[in-house]
Design a protein around this motif. Sequence first.
Motif, PDB file in Angstrom:
ATOM      1  N   VAL A 116      24.418  27.869  15.133  1.00 55.10           N
ATOM      2  CA  VAL A 116      23.127  27.324  14.712  1.00 55.10           C
ATOM      3  C   VAL A 116      22.860  25.992  15.413  1.00 55.10           C
ATOM      4  O   VAL A 116      21.765  25.741  15.931  1.00 55.10           O
ATOM      5  CB  VAL A 116      23.074  27.146  13.181  1.00 55.10           C
ATOM      6  N   LEU A 117      23.865  25.141  15.447  1.00 55.52           N
ATOM      7  CA  LEU A 117      23.706  23.823  16.059  1.00 55.52           C
ATOM      8  C   LEU A 117      23.482  23.928  17.565  1.00 55.52           C
ATOM      9  O   LEU A 117      22.577  23.287  18.114  1.00 55.52           O
ATOM     10  CB  LEU A 117      24.947  22.969  15.783  1.00 55.52           C
ATOM     11  N   LEU A 118      24.297  24.732  18.232  1.00 55.21           N
ATOM     12  CA  LEU A 118      24.188  24.839  19.683  1.00 55.21           C
ATOM     13  C   LEU A 118      22.874  25.485  20.108  1.00 55.21           C
ATOM     14  O   LEU A 118      22.233  25.033  21.063  1.00 55.21           O
ATOM     15  CB  LEU A 118      25.371  25.625  20.237  1.00 55.21           C
ATOM     16  N   ASP A 119      22.460  26.506  19.379  1.00 57.89           N
ATOM     17  CA  ASP A 119      21.175  27.128  19.702  1.00 57.89           C
ATOM     18  C   ASP A 119      20.026  26.161  19.428  1.00 57.89           C
ATOM     19  O   ASP A 119      19.059  26.092  20.194  1.00 57.89           O
ATOM     20  CB  ASP A 119      20.981  28.410  18.897  1.00 57.89           C
ATOM     21  N   GLY A 120      20.123  25.412  18.329  1.00 56.91           N
ATOM     22  CA  GLY A 120      19.093  24.424  18.022  1.00 56.91           C
ATOM     23  C   GLY A 120      18.950  23.387  19.115  1.00 56.91           C
ATOM     24  O   GLY A 120      17.837  23.016  19.499  1.00 56.91           O
ATOM     25  N   LEU A 121      20.078  22.931  19.646  1.00 60.07           N
ATOM     26  CA  LEU A 121      20.029  21.963  20.738  1.00 60.07           C
ATOM     27  C   LEU A 121      19.403  22.572  21.990  1.00 60.07           C
ATOM     28  O   LEU A 121      18.649  21.908  22.701  1.00 60.07           O
ATOM     29  CB  LEU A 121      21.436  21.447  21.048  1.00 60.07           C
ATOM     30  N   LYS A 122      19.693  23.834  22.253  1.00 58.62           N
ATOM     31  CA  LYS A 122      19.080  24.505  23.403  1.00 58.62           C
ATOM     32  C   LYS A 122      17.559  24.555  23.262  1.00 58.62           C
ATOM     33  O   LYS A 122      16.824  24.386  24.233  1.00 58.62           O
ATOM     34  CB  LYS A 122      19.627  25.925  23.535  1.00 58.62           C
ATOM     35  N   GLN A 123      17.087  24.778  22.027  1.00 58.81           N
ATOM     36  CA  GLN A 123      15.638  24.850  21.799  1.00 58.81           C
ATOM     37  C   GLN A 123      14.960  23.496  21.980  1.00 58.81           C
ATOM     38  O   GLN A 123      13.741  23.431  22.128  1.00 58.81           O
ATOM     39  CB  GLN A 123      15.351  25.382  20.381  1.00 58.81           C
ATOM     40  N   LEU A 124      15.751  22.429  21.977  1.00 62.64           N
ATOM     41  CA  LEU A 124      15.195  21.080  22.121  1.00 62.64           C
ATOM     42  C   LEU A 124      15.400  20.514  23.525  1.00 62.64           C
ATOM     43  O   LEU A 124      15.125  19.334  23.770  1.00 62.64           O
ATOM     44  CB  LEU A 124      15.845  20.132  21.099  1.00 62.64           C
ATOM     45  N   GLU A 125      15.851  21.335  24.461  1.00 62.57           N
ATOM     46  CA  GLU A 125      16.145  20.836  25.806  1.00 62.57           C
ATOM     47  C   GLU A 125      14.906  20.274  26.502  1.00 62.57           C
ATOM     48  O   GLU A 125      15.021  19.422  27.386  1.00 62.57           O
ATOM     49  CB  GLU A 125      16.776  21.936  26.663  1.00 62.57           C
ATOM     50  N   GLY A 170      15.814  27.269   3.830  1.00 63.00           N
ATOM     51  CA  GLY A 170      16.228  28.647   4.003  1.00 63.00           C
ATOM     52  C   GLY A 170      16.684  29.264   2.698  1.00 63.00           C
ATOM     53  O   GLY A 170      16.485  28.688   1.621  1.00 63.00           O
ATOM     54  N   GLU A 171      17.306  30.419   2.785  1.00 63.20           N
ATOM     55  CA  GLU A 171      17.863  31.088   1.613  1.00 63.20           C
ATOM     56  C   GLU A 171      19.369  30.913   1.647  1.00 63.20           C
ATOM     57  O   GLU A 171      20.062  31.418   2.533  1.00 63.20           O
ATOM     58  CB  GLU A 171      17.508  32.581   1.626  1.00 63.20           C
ATOM     59  N   ASP A 172      19.893  30.176   0.693  1.00 61.23           N
ATOM     60  CA  ASP A 172      21.312  29.806   0.653  1.00 61.23           C
ATOM     61  C   ASP A 172      21.714  29.000   1.885  1.00 61.23           C
ATOM     62  O   ASP A 172      22.892  29.011   2.279  1.00 61.23           O
ATOM     63  CB  ASP A 172      22.213  31.046   0.531  1.00 61.23           C
ATOM     64  N   GLU A 173      20.773  28.300   2.488  1.00 64.63           N
ATOM     65  CA  GLU A 173      21.037  27.439   3.636  1.00 64.63           C
ATOM     66  C   GLU A 173      19.835  26.533   3.853  1.00 64.63           C
ATOM     67  O   GLU A 173      18.695  26.888   3.532  1.00 64.63           O
ATOM     68  CB  GLU A 173      21.295  28.261   4.899  1.00 64.63           C
ATOM     69  N   ASN A 174      20.108  25.347   4.382  1.00 66.22           N
ATOM     70  CA  ASN A 174      19.040  24.405   4.694  1.00 66.22           C
ATOM     71  C   ASN A 174      19.354  23.696   6.002  1.00 66.22           C
ATOM     72  O   ASN A 174      20.506  23.690   6.466  1.00 66.22           O
ATOM     73  CB  ASN A 174      18.868  23.400   3.551  1.00 66.22           C
ATOM     74  N   PHE A 175      18.331  23.086   6.595  1.00 66.38           N
ATOM     75  CA  PHE A 175      18.421  22.565   7.955  1.00 66.38           C
ATOM     76  C   PHE A 175      17.731  21.209   8.056  1.00 66.38           C
ATOM     77  O   PHE A 175      16.847  20.893   7.268  1.00 66.38           O
ATOM     78  CB  PHE A 175      17.713  23.509   8.940  1.00 66.38           C
ATOM     79  N   ILE A 176      18.110  20.446   9.075  1.00 62.79           N
ATOM     80  CA  ILE A 176      17.308  19.308   9.503  1.00 62.79           C
ATOM     81  C   ILE A 176      17.094  19.442  11.005  1.00 62.79           C
ATOM     82  O   ILE A 176      17.888  20.076  11.708  1.00 62.79           O
ATOM     83  CB  ILE A 176      17.959  17.946   9.183  1.00 62.79           C
ATOM     84  N   ALA A 177      16.028  18.841  11.506  1.00 62.41           N
ATOM     85  CA  ALA A 177      15.750  18.881  12.937  1.00 62.41           C
ATOM     86  C   ALA A 177      14.736  17.813  13.293  1.00 62.41           C
ATOM     87  O   ALA A 177      13.938  17.385  12.443  1.00 62.41           O
ATOM     88  CB  ALA A 177      15.239  20.254  13.362  1.00 62.41           C
ATOM     89  N   SER A 178      14.754  17.411  14.547  1.00 66.42           N
ATOM     90  CA  SER A 178      13.770  16.459  15.031  1.00 66.42           C
ATOM     91  C   SER A 178      12.465  17.142  15.412  1.00 66.42           C
ATOM     92  O   SER A 178      11.448  16.483  15.565  1.00 66.42           O
ATOM     93  CB  SER A 178      14.325  15.686  16.233  1.00 66.42           C
ATOM     94  N   ASP A 179      12.504  18.479  15.547  1.00 65.38           N
ATOM     95  CA  ASP A 179      11.294  19.227  15.867  1.00 65.38           C
ATOM     96  C   ASP A 179      11.477  20.682  15.423  1.00 65.38           C
ATOM     97  O   ASP A 179      12.599  21.206  15.416  1.00 65.38           O
ATOM     98  CB  ASP A 179      10.998  19.152  17.360  1.00 65.38           C
ATOM     99  N   VAL A 180      10.370  21.327  15.085  1.00 67.63           N
ATOM    100  CA  VAL A 180      10.392  22.671  14.505  1.00 67.63           C
ATOM    101  C   VAL A 180      11.105  23.721  15.373  1.00 67.63           C
ATOM    102  O   VAL A 180      11.826  24.568  14.828  1.00 67.63           O
ATOM    103  CB  VAL A 180       8.951  23.129  14.173  1.00 67.63           C
ATOM    104  N   PRO A 181      10.955  23.729  16.697  1.00 68.22           N
ATOM    105  CA  PRO A 181      11.590  24.787  17.493  1.00 68.22           C
ATOM    106  C   PRO A 181      13.098  24.930  17.286  1.00 68.22           C
ATOM    107  O   PRO A 181      13.650  26.015  17.447  1.00 68.22           O
ATOM    108  CB  PRO A 181      11.276  24.377  18.936  1.00 68.22           C
ATOM    109  N   ALA A 182      13.771  23.846  16.895  1.00 69.92           N
ATOM    110  CA  ALA A 182      15.221  23.888  16.712  1.00 69.92           C
ATOM    111  C   ALA A 182      15.644  24.837  15.603  1.00 69.92           C
ATOM    112  O   ALA A 182      16.762  25.373  15.628  1.00 69.92           O
ATOM    113  CB  ALA A 182      15.753  22.489  16.419  1.00 69.92           C
ATOM    114  N   ILE A 183      14.770  25.069  14.621  1.00 71.80           N
ATOM    115  CA  ILE A 183      15.149  25.878  13.459  1.00 71.80           C
ATOM    116  C   ILE A 183      14.210  27.052  13.213  1.00 71.80           C
ATOM    117  O   ILE A 183      14.333  27.756  12.210  1.00 71.80           O
ATOM    118  CB  ILE A 183      15.233  25.004  12.184  1.00 71.80           C
ATOM    119  N   LEU A 184      13.290  27.297  14.137  1.00 74.72           N
ATOM    120  CA  LEU A 184      12.255  28.309  13.932  1.00 74.72           C
ATOM    121  C   LEU A 184      12.827  29.714  13.788  1.00 74.72           C
ATOM    122  O   LEU A 184      12.236  30.569  13.114  1.00 74.72           O
ATOM    123  CB  LEU A 184      11.251  28.262  15.086  1.00 74.72           C
ATOM    124  N   LYS A 185      13.996  29.973  14.379  1.00 80.15           N
ATOM    125  CA  LYS A 185      14.632  31.287  14.249  1.00 80.15           C
ATOM    126  C   LYS A 185      15.117  31.552  12.828  1.00 80.15           C
ATOM    127  O   LYS A 185      15.352  32.695  12.449  1.00 80.15           O
ATOM    128  CB  LYS A 185      15.827  31.396  15.200  1.00 80.15           C
TER     129      LYS A 185
END
Length: 232
Positions: free
Chosen positions: A16-25, A185-200
Motif C-alpha cells: 500500500v505504501l509503495l504503490d501510494g508513493l508511486k502514485q505521487l511521483e 476504508g473498511e477495517d482500514e484507514n489511510f492518510i495521504a498528501s493527495d488523493v491519487p495515493a489512496i484512490l485504489k
Amino acid sequence: MCGIVGYIGNKDAMPVLLDGLKQLEYRGYDSAGVAVLIKGKIRIAKRSGKIKDLVAMAENRSELDNANLGIGHSRWATHGAPTNINAHPHQDCMANIALVHNGIIENFSTLKEKLIEEGHKFKSQTDTEVIAHLIEEYYKGDLKDAVLKALKELEGSFALGVISSNEPEKLVCARKESPLIIGIGEDENFIASDVPAILKHTKKVIYLDDGEIGVLTKDSVRVFDSSGAEKN
C-alpha cells in the motif's frame, strides 16, 4: 511538493505504501522511504534516488513484510542534502517514534540547539528530525497529546504522519499550511498528501483543516482541533 502516505488496517502495509508513493511521483522528489511497525519494532527502509530503488531495497528486506501499520514519504530536499540519512522517515533517540513531514519548520535551528542541550542526539541535517525529538520529549503515554504539545512549538508549515512502537494500533496525523487528507476504508484507514495515493483503496476522504490533528485506528477516525477538543 513532497509526498506522504500512511496505512493502518489488516493488510500488509508495504504494498500500500509503495504503490501510494508511486502514485505521487508526479510531485517530484529526490529520495523516498517507509517505516512499518511489526512485532513491536519500527523498521525503516529509505534512500536517495527513485522509488523503484526503494522498492528493490524493500524486496530484499523480509522483516518489512506483514506489518499492518506504516508511513511512507517521497522527499524534495530543503534542509539537508538529498542523502540516505536525510531521507524520511525520521526517528527519535530511542527509535520508538517515526514520522514523515511535508513543509518547512522555520525555527528548527533554535529548537535543535535546545534539544541537544537536553541530551538529544541527531542523525540528519533536516528540520524534520526536530519534530521527532520534540514528540519524544513530550511523550507520556499518549501519542496524540505528545504531538499536540510538540506542534505548539513549531513555526512554519507541516503535514505529518506519526507512528509509535508504544501504540501499535494508532496512526496520528496533523497539518498546517500543507495538504493532508484522511481516507476512510473498511477495517482500514489511510492518510495521504493527495488523493491519487489512496484512490485504489477508497473514495471516501476527509480533508483536514489547518491546525487539525487526526487519530486513526483500523476501525475509527477521530479529528481534534489544535486545543485537543474532538470535532463532531
